[in-house]
Every structure is written in C-alpha cells, then in structure tokens.
Design a protein around this motif. Structure first.
Motif, PDB file in Angstrom:
ATOM      1  N   LEU A  72      12.403 -17.390  70.401  1.00  0.00           N
ATOM      2  CA  LEU A  72      13.023 -18.633  70.825  1.00  0.00           C
ATOM      3  C   LEU A  72      13.644 -19.317  69.614  1.00  0.00           C
ATOM      4  CD1 LEU A  72      10.008 -19.986  72.929  1.00  0.00           C
ATOM      5  CD2 LEU A  72      11.744 -18.346  73.636  1.00  0.00           C
ATOM      6  N   LEU A  73      14.918 -19.643  69.701  1.00  0.00           N
ATOM      7  CA  LEU A  73      15.582 -20.404  68.652  1.00  0.00           C
ATOM      8  C   LEU A  73      15.781 -21.820  69.155  1.00  0.00           C
ATOM      9  CD1 LEU A  73      18.350 -17.900  67.497  1.00  0.00           C
ATOM     10  CD2 LEU A  73      16.095 -18.285  66.471  1.00  0.00           C
ATOM     11  N   GLY A  74      15.621 -22.786  68.269  1.00  0.00           N
ATOM     12  CA  GLY A  74      15.806 -24.161  68.705  1.00  0.00           C
ATOM     13  C   GLY A  74      15.745 -25.146  67.560  1.00  0.00           C
ATOM     14  N   ARG A  75      15.728 -26.411  67.961  1.00  0.00           N
ATOM     15  CA  ARG A  75      15.633 -27.528  67.018  1.00  0.00           C
ATOM     16  C   ARG A  75      14.297 -28.209  67.245  1.00  0.00           C
ATOM     17  NH1 ARG A  75      20.077 -29.048  64.373  1.00  0.00           N
ATOM     18  NH2 ARG A  75      19.434 -31.208  64.196  1.00  0.00           N
ATOM     19  N   ALA A  76      13.610 -28.455  66.143  1.00  0.00           N
ATOM     20  CA  ALA A  76      12.276 -29.049  66.226  1.00  0.00           C
ATOM     21  C   ALA A  76      12.275 -30.444  65.615  1.00  0.00           C
ATOM     22  CB  ALA A  76      11.272 -28.158  65.498  1.00  0.00           C
ATOM     23  N   ARG A  77      11.295 -31.207  66.064  1.00  0.00           N
ATOM     24  CA  ARG A  77      11.045 -32.523  65.481  1.00  0.00           C
ATOM     25  C   ARG A  77       9.550 -32.760  65.552  1.00  0.00           C
ATOM     26  NH1 ARG A  77      10.680 -36.774  69.451  1.00  0.00           N
ATOM     27  NH2 ARG A  77      10.969 -35.930  71.538  1.00  0.00           N
ATOM     28  N   GLU A  78       9.081 -33.611  64.665  1.00  0.00           N
ATOM     29  CA  GLU A  78       7.665 -33.931  64.631  1.00  0.00           C
ATOM     30  C   GLU A  78       7.418 -35.249  65.346  1.00  0.00           C
ATOM     31  OE1 GLU A  78       4.029 -34.192  61.389  1.00  0.00           O
ATOM     32  OE2 GLU A  78       6.077 -34.572  60.690  1.00  0.00           O
ATOM     33  N   ARG A 124       6.901 -30.400  57.016  1.00  0.00           N
ATOM     34  CA  ARG A 124       7.834 -30.829  55.967  1.00  0.00           C
ATOM     35  C   ARG A 124       9.183 -30.121  56.112  1.00  0.00           C
ATOM     36  NH1 ARG A 124       5.797 -28.710  51.094  1.00  0.00           N
ATOM     37  NH2 ARG A 124       7.213 -26.996  51.445  1.00  0.00           N
ATOM     38  N   ASN A 125       9.139 -28.813  56.364  1.00  0.00           N
ATOM     39  CA  ASN A 125      10.383 -28.064  56.512  1.00  0.00           C
ATOM     40  C   ASN A 125      11.191 -28.545  57.714  1.00  0.00           C
ATOM     41  OD1 ASN A 125       9.696 -26.589  54.265  1.00  0.00           O
ATOM     42  ND2 ASN A 125       9.243 -24.699  55.379  1.00  0.00           N
ATOM     43  N   ILE A 126      10.538 -28.834  58.821  1.00  0.00           N
ATOM     44  CA  ILE A 126      11.230 -29.318  60.021  1.00  0.00           C
ATOM     45  C   ILE A 126      11.900 -30.664  59.741  1.00  0.00           C
ATOM     46  CG2 ILE A 126      10.782 -30.256  62.335  1.00  0.00           C
ATOM     47  CD1 ILE A 126       8.813 -27.834  62.670  1.00  0.00           C
ATOM     48  N   ALA A 127      11.251 -31.513  58.950  1.00  0.00           N
ATOM     49  CA  ALA A 127      11.857 -32.801  58.600  1.00  0.00           C
ATOM     50  C   ALA A 127      13.144 -32.597  57.802  1.00  0.00           C
ATOM     51  CB  ALA A 127      10.867 -33.649  57.813  1.00  0.00           C
ATOM     52  N   GLN A 128      13.204 -31.530  57.023  1.00  0.00           N
ATOM     53  CA  GLN A 128      14.377 -31.248  56.190  1.00  0.00           C
ATOM     54  C   GLN A 128      15.439 -30.443  56.936  1.00  0.00           C
ATOM     55  OE1 GLN A 128      12.455 -29.205  52.948  1.00  0.00           O
ATOM     56  NE2 GLN A 128      11.793 -31.099  51.982  1.00  0.00           N
ATOM     57  N   HIS A 129      14.996 -29.477  57.719  1.00  0.00           N
ATOM     58  CA  HIS A 129      15.892 -28.578  58.459  1.00  0.00           C
ATOM     59  C   HIS A 129      15.267 -28.316  59.826  1.00  0.00           C
ATOM     60  CE1 HIS A 129      18.425 -27.643  55.027  1.00  0.00           C
ATOM     61  NE2 HIS A 129      17.326 -27.495  54.314  1.00  0.00           N
ATOM     62  N   PRO A 130      15.775 -28.912  60.878  1.00  0.00           N
ATOM     63  CA  PRO A 130      15.127 -28.795  62.178  1.00  0.00           C
ATOM     64  C   PRO A 130      15.298 -27.444  62.899  1.00  0.00           C
ATOM     65  CG  PRO A 130      17.087 -30.140  62.362  1.00  0.00           C
ATOM     66  CD  PRO A 130      16.886 -29.860  60.896  1.00  0.00           C
ATOM     67  N   GLN A 131      16.195 -26.584  62.412  1.00  0.00           N
ATOM     68  CA  GLN A 131      16.372 -25.286  63.076  1.00  0.00           C
ATOM     69  C   GLN A 131      15.141 -24.419  62.836  1.00  0.00           C
ATOM     70  OE1 GLN A 131      19.267 -26.306  65.054  1.00  0.00           O
ATOM     71  NE2 GLN A 131      19.069 -24.106  65.139  1.00  0.00           N
ATOM     72  N   VAL A 132      14.584 -23.866  63.921  1.00  0.00           N
ATOM     73  CA  VAL A 132      13.380 -23.040  63.831  1.00  0.00           C
ATOM     74  C   VAL A 132      13.519 -21.803  64.719  1.00  0.00           C
ATOM     75  CG1 VAL A 132      11.873 -25.021  63.350  1.00  0.00           C
ATOM     76  CG2 VAL A 132      12.159 -24.234  65.708  1.00  0.00           C
ATOM     77  N   CYS A 133      12.622 -20.867  64.473  1.00  0.00           N
ATOM     78  CA  CYS A 133      12.474 -19.694  65.326  1.00  0.00           C
ATOM     79  C   CYS A 133      10.998 -19.563  65.637  1.00  0.00           C
ATOM     80  CB  CYS A 133      12.980 -18.443  64.608  1.00  0.00           C
ATOM     81  SG  CYS A 133      12.741 -16.925  65.551  1.00  0.00           S
ATOM     82  N   LEU A 134      10.671 -19.451  66.913  1.00  0.00           N
ATOM     83  CA  LEU A 134       9.293 -19.255  67.352  1.00  0.00           C
ATOM     84  C   LEU A 134       9.262 -17.934  68.106  1.00  0.00           C
ATOM     85  CD1 LEU A 134       6.723 -21.685  68.601  1.00  0.00           C
ATOM     86  CD2 LEU A 134       7.287 -19.802  70.122  1.00  0.00           C
TER      87      LEU A 134
END
Length: 164
Positions: A84-90, A61-71
C-alpha cells in the motif's frame, strides 16, 4: 462529484487479517530509508490504515518530514499479500481525532501497550505481492502447495481441529 473508489477491498482486508506483522517504510530528511515492523495495525476503513506508535519514534519523525509511505504485509504461509502506498500523518493522543483512529488499535492491545499516537495512512494505491513461484510456475503452484512448502521451511505442523 463521484464517490471515492474503495482501495482497501475485501480481498485486501482478508489478507491483512491473516498477516501478523506489517512493514512500514518511511524516509528521513536526508533521503535515508527506514523500514520498521509494526505489530499493532488495522484497516480502519476503505481508504485508511492505522498503525499504533508504541515504540516508533523514527517512523513518526520521518512521517512529519516526508508523509509518503509504503506499508506491506504478507501471509507468510500462502506467500501473498499487498503493498500500500500513501500519505501518512501522526494523530497525537491529545488530538480530538485520536479516539476515532485509535479505537481498532486499542481493542487489539488492551492494557498491554500504551499507544503514544496513531499513524494514519491515507492509501493512494494498492498492488499485490506474490511469491515468484506463482508467476514462474503457475501450473504447479497453488496456495495449498505454498502453505505446505512454508510449513516445511518454518518447521511448523498443522494443529488438528477438534471434531464436533
């Protein structure tokens, strides 16, 4: 046009292979952070990491709203890893891309879990994570000393390998 630089180098891939879990950080619509451990994840290629959505409704749900993530992932014994910083999508299970992105994850889980979707992260930057001892005591800190310290701390004993 120049080729895209590989961010997920051999060193990053090797560290990922030695890490049991990764931690995926997302943010919701109100800016509230969420950090969630992920057990089924893999480096898919030189630019992408894939994470299985097995029980991750908040992350999805969070990725759908804000694709910036940290793994992030760390080898707990050596006490080194990567952020790793990046942009995610489902990618949903009925999407034509699903089989491609899910392939390394399905190989990991077999029939144990149902993968609802794949969280595909396009990595934009990579930074090393190292325990403070490596920086503050570089003359005294080695990977072997960190492993020994971690094994004592976790009360773990090495298993002797059989000789051929």
């Amino acid at each position: 046009m120049s080729p895209v630089q590989a961010l997920l180098t051999d060193a990053v891939c090797e560290a990922a292979r030695r890490s049991v879990l990764c931690w995926l950080a997302t943010v919701d619509a109100e800016g509230q952070p969420n950090v969630s451990p992920k057990e089924v994840w893999a480096i898919a290629d030189e630019q992408h990491v894939v994470v299985a959505h097995i029980a991750s409704p908040v992350s999805a749900r969070n990725i759908a709203q804000h694709p910036q993530v940290c793994l992030s992932f760390v080898d707990v014994f050596v006490q080194k890893g990567f952020k790793l910083l990046g942009r995610a999508r489902e990618v949903l299970a009925d999407d034509t891309e699903f089989a491609t992105w899910a392939k390394p994850l399905l190989a990991m889980v077999g029939q144990r879990f149902t993968i609802q979707s794949v969280l595909v992260i396009q990595v934009q930057s990579v930074a090393a994570i190292v325990a403070p001892s490596y920086r503050f005591y570089p003359d005294d800190t080695t990977e072997a000393s960190q492993v020994s310290s971690a094994m004592r701390g976790y009360n773990v004993q090495a298993v002797e390998k059989d000789k051929p």
